[in-house]
Design a protein around this motif. Sequence first.
Motif, short mmCIF file in Angstrom:
data_model
loop_
_atom_site.label_atom_id
_atom_site.label_comp_id
_atom_site.label_asym_id
_atom_site.label_seq_id
_atom_site.Cartn_x
_atom_site.Cartn_y
_atom_site.Cartn_z
N ILE A 371 18.08 39.03 40.04
CA ILE A 371 19.34 39.83 40.12
C ILE A 371 19.61 40.55 38.82
CG2 ILE A 371 21.75 39.86 40.41
CD1 ILE A 371 21.23 37.31 42.31
N TRP A 372 19.33 39.77 37.66
CA TRP A 372 19.70 40.36 36.38
C TRP A 372 18.80 41.48 36.13
CZ3 TRP A 372 22.78 40.14 32.21
CH2 TRP A 372 22.35 40.50 30.73
N ALA A 373 17.64 41.39 36.34
CA ALA A 373 16.65 42.62 36.21
C ALA A 373 16.93 43.99 37.23
CB ALA A 373 15.03 42.10 36.55
N LEU A 374 17.41 43.39 38.53
CA LEU A 374 17.94 44.39 39.61
C LEU A 374 18.98 45.29 39.07
CD1 LEU A 374 17.69 45.78 42.47
CD2 LEU A 374 19.43 43.64 42.94
N MET A 375 19.74 44.42 38.36
CA MET A 375 21.02 45.36 38.06
C MET A 375 20.61 46.24 36.66
SD MET A 375 23.79 44.60 39.85
CE MET A 375 22.60 44.53 41.04
N PHE A 376 19.75 45.82 35.88
CA PHE A 376 19.04 46.92 34.84
C PHE A 376 18.47 47.78 35.29
CE2 PHE A 376 15.76 47.13 31.87
CZ PHE A 376 16.22 47.74 30.86
N GLY A 377 17.48 47.31 36.32
CA GLY A 377 16.46 48.20 36.99
C GLY A 377 17.35 49.28 37.75
N GLY A 378 18.30 49.02 38.53
CA GLY A 378 19.14 49.53 39.30
C GLY A 378 19.83 50.93 38.56
N GLY A 379 20.46 50.25 37.23
CA GLY A 379 21.44 51.21 36.58
C GLY A 379 20.30 52.13 35.67
N MET A 380 19.06 51.80 35.34
CA MET A 380 18.22 52.65 34.58
C MET A 380 17.89 53.91 35.25
SD MET A 380 17.17 52.28 31.63
CE MET A 380 15.47 52.87 31.36
N PRO A 381 17.36 53.77 36.45
CA PRO A 381 16.89 55.38 37.14
C PRO A 381 18.06 56.05 37.25
CG PRO A 381 16.77 53.47 38.57
CD PRO A 381 16.72 52.63 37.16
N VAL A 382 19.27 55.46 37.66
CA VAL A 382 20.65 56.26 37.94
C VAL A 382 21.02 57.14 36.65
CG1 VAL A 382 22.90 56.08 38.65
CG2 VAL A 382 21.39 55.02 39.92
N GLY A 383 20.94 56.20 35.69
CA GLY A 383 21.44 56.73 34.52
C GLY A 383 20.36 57.79 33.67
N SER A 384 19.14 57.37 33.71
CA SER A 384 18.26 58.44 33.40
C SER A 384 18.38 59.79 34.01
CB SER A 384 16.70 57.82 33.78
OG SER A 384 16.58 56.92 32.75
N PHE A 385 18.74 59.65 35.44
CA PHE A 385 18.89 60.94 36.20
C PHE A 385 20.22 61.66 36.05
CE2 PHE A 385 20.36 63.10 40.19
CZ PHE A 385 19.28 63.97 40.34
N TRP A 386 21.14 60.99 35.94
CA TRP A 386 22.43 61.80 35.72
C TRP A 386 22.43 62.10 34.30
CZ3 TRP A 386 26.31 60.87 32.20
CH2 TRP A 386 26.45 59.43 31.65
N MET A 387 21.99 61.56 33.55
CA MET A 387 22.20 61.93 31.87
C MET A 387 21.26 63.05 31.82
SD MET A 387 22.37 58.36 29.75
CE MET A 387 22.75 59.20 28.16
N GLY A 388 20.08 62.97 32.15
CA GLY A 388 18.97 64.23 32.48
C GLY A 388 19.59 65.39 32.83
N LEU A 389 20.44 65.26 34.17
CA LEU A 389 20.93 66.57 34.83
C LEU A 389 22.26 66.93 34.20
CD1 LEU A 389 20.96 67.97 37.56
CD2 LEU A 389 22.65 66.29 38.39
N LEU A 390 22.94 66.02 33.43
CA LEU A 390 24.02 66.48 32.68
C LEU A 390 23.61 67.28 31.34
CD1 LEU A 390 27.10 66.58 32.22
CD2 LEU A 390 26.95 64.25 30.91
N ALA A 391 22.41 66.76 30.72
CA ALA A 391 22.15 67.16 29.45
C ALA A 391 21.43 68.83 29.69
CB ALA A 391 20.94 66.30 28.78
N SER A 392 20.63 68.75 31.10
CA SER A 392 20.24 70.19 31.35
C SER A 392 21.26 71.41 31.50
CB SER A 392 19.31 70.18 32.41
OG SER A 392 20.09 69.79 33.72
N HIS A 393 22.61 70.78 31.62
CA HIS A 393 23.51 72.00 31.80
C HIS A 393 24.46 71.94 30.65
CE1 HIS A 393 22.42 71.42 36.24
NE2 HIS A 393 22.69 72.67 36.15
N THR A 394 24.43 70.87 29.65
CA THR A 394 25.13 70.90 28.62
C THR A 394 24.17 70.62 27.42
OG1 THR A 394 25.48 68.49 28.90
CG2 THR A 394 27.13 70.27 29.71
N SER A 395 24.13 69.54 26.96
CA SER A 395 23.14 69.22 26.00
C SER A 395 22.93 67.50 25.86
CB SER A 395 23.90 69.75 24.61
OG SER A 395 24.87 68.63 24.13
N SER A 396 21.92 67.32 25.29
CA SER A 396 21.40 65.90 25.35
C SER A 396 22.43 64.93 24.44
CB SER A 396 20.03 65.63 24.58
OG SER A 396 19.88 66.24 23.38
N GLY A 397 23.05 65.45 23.50
CA GLY A 397 24.00 65.13 22.41
C GLY A 397 25.23 64.57 23.59
N PHE A 398 25.86 65.63 24.13
CA PHE A 398 26.82 65.30 25.00
C PHE A 398 26.68 64.28 26.04
CE2 PHE A 398 29.77 66.69 28.78
CZ PHE A 398 30.97 66.51 28.28
#
Length: 420
Positions: A371-398
């Motif tokens: 479960i510990w790994a699930l929460m980590f693994g579940g957050g990672m792909p979601v975080g990588s996706f939304w941060m990549g999407l946001l960076a593509s429209h703004t910047s990686s720093g933002f």
Amino acid sequence: MNSNETFEQSEATHEGLTPLKGWHKTFSAFRNPNYRYFYSGQTISLIGTWSRTAALGWVAFQVTHSEFLLGIVFMLNALPILVFVTYAGSLADRIPKIKIFTFTSWFSLLSSLTLGVMLFRGPVHITYLMIFSALWGTAAAFEMPARQTLMVELVGKKDLVNAIALNSAMVNSTKVIGAAIGGLLLSSFGADWCFLIDALSYLAVLYALFKIQLPPAHYQPRKVNADLKYTLEGFKYLKTNPTMATAISLLAVMGTGGWAYQSQLSAFVVTQLGMDAQSYGWILALASLGAFTAALFVASQGSHLVNLKTLYSGVSIYATFIILFGFIHNPIGAAFLIFFAGFGIILFFSIGNSIVQTQSPDHLRGRLMGIWALMFGGGMPVGSFWMGLLASHTSSGFSLQMGGLFCALGAAVVYWIFKK
């Protein structure tokens, strides 16, 4: 001498080990020969793994010049953890962990070797990088619960917190070395060597697993009714342990907005800092140096730090410094801030891991670490996706700043939900 020290020394005496005092307690887990084999093999292997990770991010961005596709590559690396790790946790409670660990090591070795050979022959399409990223993530999904729960069998409960902290120190010290080596190999020889070095490094893990000697009971599969109810029993236990439930909820927050920061570092280094591949390696190394410092701090303090107050402190330190990091255009300032961001995030992960492992019943440890790994693994792909999407429209720093803000606000929500 306080009561905790008296207890720890009496436990060591009871099990035939020499009681430790002062700074020697920082390395108490090394009294166990099996842990020394494990630590040595993992140290060599993780140097290769971090070189591979640095190369994967760099090659993906150089092939696509897209922050969004860079995020997708790292999302696919974490997605198998989300899909498989709950089941993998139940396997760790039923099947000898050494066997699981051996299989996943061979799987990762062959994956890295194959991609390294492909890159020797010429550039590869982004699709292949995505496929291999997913393969490594699949291996990690099954390896993670087995490796984490193996720890208590290597050192016993008395040295468990110390072993977890030393393991974090090892992960992050090798990240310093591996990221630096990855940067040098990328700039001097090419990404293919990073993947081949990673493949060779798994031989050290396989040798260490061969040398580890555990009681015969470890190698006997448990005969249980492994149905869905058995697999999900760890979730039921969380209802009875609010401290563990808080730690795992915070992990979901930090996986989604915190650990995913690594998916945007290569783009940030190029677009905002104007640096090259070797400098990217050093930025990764400095983040890991801060993490290594945090891990040694936890190892030296032991169980005194294993509480929710320290857990929230880790979130606060990370969020503050990654938000400031997103403003930076100067490499020296970036190096200073990423060091403390790395310190905060590993302070959180070391303490959270210790809370779950020390409070888990033996028969549920694999499923709870799943479960510990699930929460980590579940957050990672979601975080990588939304941060990549946001960076593509703004910047990686933002996008890094928004990740830090997400962690701070998420931690506040978790605190409000679980406050008594």
